[in-house]
Structure formats: C-alpha cells, structure tokens
Design an enzyme around this catalytic site. Structure first.
Site, PDB file in Angstrom:
ATOM      1  N   ARG A  52     -17.127  -5.476 115.920  1.00  0.00           N
ATOM      2  CA  ARG A  52     -16.448  -6.724 116.275  1.00  0.00           C
ATOM      3  C   ARG A  52     -16.005  -6.591 117.735  1.00  0.00           C
ATOM      4  O   ARG A  52     -16.198  -5.554 118.360  1.00  0.00           O
ATOM      5  CB  ARG A  52     -15.304  -7.075 115.316  1.00  0.00           C
ATOM      6  CG  ARG A  52     -14.696  -6.009 114.510  1.00  0.00           C
ATOM      7  CD  ARG A  52     -13.791  -5.086 115.273  1.00  0.00           C
ATOM      8  NE  ARG A  52     -12.892  -5.795 116.131  1.00  0.00           N
ATOM      9  CZ  ARG A  52     -12.473  -5.359 117.276  1.00  0.00           C
ATOM     10  NH1 ARG A  52     -12.856  -4.179 117.733  1.00  0.00           N
ATOM     11  NH2 ARG A  52     -11.661  -6.062 118.034  1.00  0.00           N
ATOM     12  N   GLY A  53     -15.428  -7.667 118.250  1.00  0.00           N
ATOM     13  CA  GLY A  53     -15.108  -7.691 119.673  1.00  0.00           C
ATOM     14  C   GLY A  53     -16.271  -8.353 120.401  1.00  0.00           C
ATOM     15  O   GLY A  53     -17.442  -8.024 120.160  1.00  0.00           O
ATOM     16  N   ARG A  89     -21.150 -15.342 113.747  1.00  0.00           N
ATOM     17  CA  ARG A  89     -19.751 -15.627 114.088  1.00  0.00           C
ATOM     18  C   ARG A  89     -19.747 -16.690 115.187  1.00  0.00           C
ATOM     19  O   ARG A  89     -20.525 -16.605 116.130  1.00  0.00           O
ATOM     20  CB  ARG A  89     -19.014 -14.358 114.541  1.00  0.00           C
ATOM     21  CG  ARG A  89     -18.855 -13.340 113.403  1.00  0.00           C
ATOM     22  CD  ARG A  89     -17.864 -12.245 113.740  1.00  0.00           C
ATOM     23  NE  ARG A  89     -16.491 -12.721 113.765  1.00  0.00           N
ATOM     24  CZ  ARG A  89     -15.470 -12.001 114.225  1.00  0.00           C
ATOM     25  NH1 ARG A  89     -15.681 -10.788 114.713  1.00  0.00           N
ATOM     26  NH2 ARG A  89     -14.243 -12.484 114.204  1.00  0.00           N
ATOM     27  N   GLN A 200      -6.288  -5.411 113.806  1.00  0.00           N
ATOM     28  CA  GLN A 200      -7.098  -4.664 114.783  1.00  0.00           C
ATOM     29  C   GLN A 200      -6.223  -3.815 115.702  1.00  0.00           C
ATOM     30  O   GLN A 200      -6.670  -2.812 116.249  1.00  0.00           O
ATOM     31  CB  GLN A 200      -7.934  -5.637 115.631  1.00  0.00           C
ATOM     32  CG  GLN A 200      -9.085  -6.292 114.896  1.00  0.00           C
ATOM     33  CD  GLN A 200      -8.709  -7.649 114.342  1.00  0.00           C
ATOM     34  OE1 GLN A 200      -7.544  -7.894 114.025  1.00  0.00           O
ATOM     35  NE2 GLN A 200      -9.671  -8.534 114.211  1.00  0.00           N
ATOM     36  N   ASP A 241     -12.378 -13.761 123.828  1.00  0.00           N
ATOM     37  CA  ASP A 241     -13.645 -13.975 123.118  1.00  0.00           C
ATOM     38  C   ASP A 241     -14.462 -15.074 123.765  1.00  0.00           C
ATOM     39  O   ASP A 241     -15.680 -15.133 123.615  1.00  0.00           O
ATOM     40  CB  ASP A 241     -13.368 -14.309 121.652  1.00  0.00           C
ATOM     41  CG  ASP A 241     -12.654 -13.146 121.000  1.00  0.00           C
ATOM     42  OD1 ASP A 241     -11.408 -13.106 121.055  1.00  0.00           O
ATOM     43  OD2 ASP A 241     -13.334 -12.243 120.494  1.00  0.00           O
ATOM     44  N   ASN A 251      -8.702 -16.273 122.399  1.00  0.00           N
ATOM     45  CA  ASN A 251      -8.594 -14.866 121.993  1.00  0.00           C
ATOM     46  C   ASN A 251      -8.032 -14.814 120.575  1.00  0.00           C
ATOM     47  O   ASN A 251      -7.716 -15.849 119.970  1.00  0.00           O
ATOM     48  CB  ASN A 251      -7.698 -14.106 122.981  1.00  0.00           C
ATOM     49  CG  ASN A 251      -7.795 -12.597 122.816  1.00  0.00           C
ATOM     50  OD1 ASN A 251      -8.902 -12.052 122.761  1.00  0.00           O
ATOM     51  ND2 ASN A 251      -6.675 -11.916 122.717  1.00  0.00           N
ATOM     52  N   LYS A 252      -7.876 -13.626 120.067  1.00  0.00           N
ATOM     53  CA  LYS A 252      -7.405 -13.421 118.693  1.00  0.00           C
ATOM     54  C   LYS A 252      -6.139 -14.221 118.412  1.00  0.00           C
ATOM     55  O   LYS A 252      -5.254 -14.332 119.260  1.00  0.00           O
ATOM     56  CB  LYS A 252      -7.164 -11.919 118.483  1.00  0.00           C
ATOM     57  CG  LYS A 252      -6.738 -11.490 117.111  1.00  0.00           C
ATOM     58  CD  LYS A 252      -7.627 -11.977 116.005  1.00  0.00           C
ATOM     59  CE  LYS A 252      -9.053 -11.520 116.148  1.00  0.00           C
ATOM     60  NZ  LYS A 252      -9.960 -12.184 115.174  1.00  0.00           N
TER      61      LYS A 252
HETATM   62  O1  MRU Z   1     -12.287 -10.922 115.365  1.00  0.00           O
HETATM   63  P1  MRU Z   1     -12.552  -9.811 116.305  1.00  0.00           P
HETATM   64  O2  MRU Z   1     -11.930  -8.513 115.964  1.00  0.00           O
HETATM   65  O3  MRU Z   1     -14.025  -9.672 116.633  1.00  0.00           O
HETATM   66  O4  MRU Z   1     -11.799 -10.321 117.588  1.00  0.00           O
HETATM   67  C1  MRU Z   1     -12.214 -10.109 118.829  1.00  0.00           C
HETATM   68  C2  MRU Z   1     -11.274  -9.277 119.532  1.00  0.00           C
HETATM   69  O5  MRU Z   1     -11.389  -8.069 119.457  1.00  0.00           O
HETATM   70  C3  MRU Z   1     -10.209  -9.827 120.316  1.00  0.00           C
HETATM   71  O6  MRU Z   1      -9.983 -11.155 120.239  1.00  0.00           O
HETATM   72  C4  MRU Z   1     -10.261  -9.264 121.701  1.00  0.00           C
HETATM   73  O7  MRU Z   1      -9.024  -9.369 122.238  1.00  0.00           O
HETATM   74  C5  MRU Z   1     -11.340  -9.864 122.573  1.00  0.00           C
HETATM   75  S1  MRU Z   1     -12.852  -9.016 122.507  1.00  0.00           S
HETATM   76  C6  MRU Z   1     -12.755  -7.849 123.794  1.00  0.00           C
END
Ligand code: MRU
Length: 365
Positions: A52-53, A89, A200, A241, A251-252
């Site tokens: 992920r990320g 995703r 995370q 993201d 972002n998250k």
């Molecule tokens: O849902 P995820 O774990 O894939 O989320 C993405 C992330 O890890 C974060 O939003 C992150 O801060 C950006 S990706 C470097």
C-alpha cells in the site's frame, strides 16, 4: 532501508527473478515475504493492501503488467491487465501514472519484445522512485535543519499514516527527510498518529522507526491538536495519495483535521510527494478526487498481539452498529505550508507547482 542490518526494498526481483514483496498486513508482529507470480497476485496485493502507499501501488502495478505480459504479450492482454490493475484502488493517482507510463512505452513495441521491455521498465520505475524519494529527503531535511538552528533542541515532527519506505520502493516520502535528519545527527523525535482504522502509523511507521532507531511515540489520532496547543509539535510532515495541480492534498483520512489544528496553532504543515502523485488533470480536490470507501469491518474490528503472543482480531462496537469507512480526505491548499517534492519545496498552489514542473503547464492549462 535496513532490517536487522540487511538492506531491503519494499518490492524487488528475488534471486530467482520473481517479484517479491513484504506482506504489510502482517507487520509489525510478523515479517513475511510473498512472491507475486501472476497478474492476479499483483492485483490482489494492491486491493488487499499487502502492499500500500501511493508510490508502491504504482510500482506494483508496473510489475503486474510484466507478470501479465510474460504469459501473453498481445495488445488485448496489455489492455485488460491495465484495466484489472486500475480497478484495484481508486484514490492514489500513482497507479494510473505507472500504468500509463508502461502502456505508452510497451504498446508501440513488437509483441516479441514486450515482456523483456516490461521487466526493464518496471525495474526503472522502481529505481527512479528510490532516487526521487532520496531527493525529497534532501529537500525536506533543510526544513528540519532550519528549525534545529532556530531552536537548538530536539525537533518534534508529527506524521500521519505511513509515508515511509514501506509506502514507496525505498526511503519514503514524509519519512525521508526524517531519516536524513536522524542520519545527519540532528535530534528528531516523531509523533506517530496511530491512523485508525488500519493503523498504518502504529503498525508500519512505528515499525520503520524502531528498525532505524529514530525516537518516537505512537499517539492516538485525537492527540495531535492537544500537543500542538502545548508547543510540542514543531512541524507536521505527511504524504499524499493524490495532489491536484492547484495544491489540494488528498491523503489518509484524518490528515485534514491535523492540518486544521496545525493552522490554528501556527505549526508548519508540509506535504512530501513525488511528481507522480500530482494529478495534472485536476484543480479541485474536493470535487475531482474519488475517495475510496473501504469495508466496515476495518472500523468495527481490530487486530493485535495478545500478551501470549497470539495474533487475534476482536470486535469493538456492539453487535448491530453499522460503520462508515472513507479511507482518505482532502486538505485544501490554503492549509498546506508547502509541498516537498524531488525538485524542491514549493507553495501549495498552481503557480508553485507549475514553477517546479514547467513541462506540465500544457496539461495544467
Ligand atoms: O491506504 P494506504 O495505506 O495505501 O494509504 C496510503 C498512505 O500510505 C498514506 O495516505 C500516505 O500518507 C501517502 S502514500 C506515501
């Protein structure tokens, strides 16, 4: 980065030439390496968050195309594999970026050359990601150095989710400046937001920081505002993201609340991201960015290790309580102090990004 002294990337070709990943759903309590042997494995790895990320999702998709093409290098397979991967995703734009890059490179080639070319291109995407993140680290560390020069004491940095090396191929985005600062002997301490529902922060960022020896504390998602009010946060650095060409940052989930608290308390709020995370087609994050809704069980259940060392999942709310689970939010550009990119730090605005990425000004029109 190193685990027990051994250097790792988050995705790599192993000694047998197979795509290998660290299964992030098993961290922090178990370190499990998995092989991706076919397109479906790559798609599943992204959808089920073994990887992920945003940058790592893009890199995995690139390898996924190679896995498809080594079975059958036809136009039809390439198109279908791209569709399959794109559907995994919706929010991280690096997925589309990597697939577009691979397709643009491979489609014009004769089918006999495609599989080899796909392997080389996926490897090149991974190598470029490492270099890009290292540069993000070089630019971001200057902000930390400046704060250290000003205060002459430990610099406290708050981060949300995991934007460390596990979210990329190596180094990370938000954590790259922190690793560079720590390695340079600047005293840093990280407030790690647990980042419900998938934690995370607790499971991945904390694991990374333990592995590298960086001082930190895990905090509940609601603690950041309080710490900021009491002068215990000098700087926030988060990842992204998807960032619009106007500087809105997706972002998250929970990032927006941290940006609001930072703004209210005069704490600088920076976002670290590679160019591949910028969506040049979009200039309004709230309107344009699809926010992934994930399963309710991520909210209603939690997994951890018992005192007896057994990994267990338990239910939190009462039977019958429904849950919603939006996985990302959008922080408007006005709340972002700056964007830390591989090309330097800029204002979170169309002008700021256009100055760093002039070749995109056509798309940005
Ligand atoms: O849902 P995820 O774990 O894939 O989320 C993405 C992330 O890890 C974060 O939003 C992150 O801060 C950006 S990706 C470097």
């Amino acid at each position: 980065m190193k685990i027990d002294g051994q250097p790792y990337r988050s995705i790599w070709l192993d000694e047998d030439g197979q795509v290998s990943i660290i299964d992030q759903t098993r961290l922090p309590h178990e370190f499990v390496i998995r092989r991706l042997e076919a397109l479906d494995d790559a798609a599943r790895a992204i959808a089920e968050m073994w990887v992920r990320g945003a940058p790592l999702i893009g890199a995995t998709a690139a390898w996924g195309l190679w896995l498809a093409l080594r079975q059958d290098a036809s136009d039809e397979t390439l198109r279908k594999a791209a569709e399959t991967l794109l559907a995994t995703r919706p929010t991280a734009v690096n997925l589309r970026w990597a697939i577009d890059d691979m397709q643009g490179h491979l489609m014009p080639l004769p089918t006999a050359e495609r599989a080899n070319a796909a392997r080389e291109r996926a490897q090149a995407i991974c190598d470029a990601d490492v270099e890009t993140n290292s540069r993000i680290g070089d630019h971001g560390v200057e902000l930390i150095e400046a704060l250290y020069r000003r205060h002459g004491r430990r610099i406290n940095i708050l981060t949300h989710c995991n934007a460390g090396w596990l979210a990329t191929v190596d180094w990370g985005t938000a954590l790259a400046p922190i690793y560079k600062a720590y390695d340079a002997g600047i005293p840093v301490h990280v407030w790690v937001d647990e980042t419900r529902p998938r934690n995370q922060g607790t499971s991945l960022t904390a694991w990374e920081l333990v592995s590298h020896g960086v001082p930190h504390h895990v905090i509940v998602d609601n603690a950041g505002g309080h710490l900021m009010q009491h002068g215990e946060v000098d700087l926030c650095i988060v990842g992204s993201d998807r960032t619009t060409r106007s500087g809105d940052v997706c972002n998250k989930i929970g990032t927006y609340l941290k940006a609001l608290a930072a703004s209210d308390n005069g704490v600088p709020f920076y976002v670290a991201l590679p160019g591949s995370t910028i969506d040049w087609r979009s200039d309004d994050g709230l309107r344009d960015i699809p926010i992934e809704e994930r399963g309710a069980s991520e909210v209603t259940h939690i997994t951890g290790k018992t005192s007896g060392g057994i990994i267990q999942t338990v239910q939190l709310p009462p039977d019958g309580s429904p849950a919603r689970n939006p996985a990302f939010d959008v922080t408007p550009a006005r709340l972002v102090s700056g964007l830390i990119t591989e090309r330097g730090v800029c204002e979170a605005s169309a002008a700021g990004l256009a100055a760093l990425y002039p070749e995109q000004s056509g798309d940005a029109g």
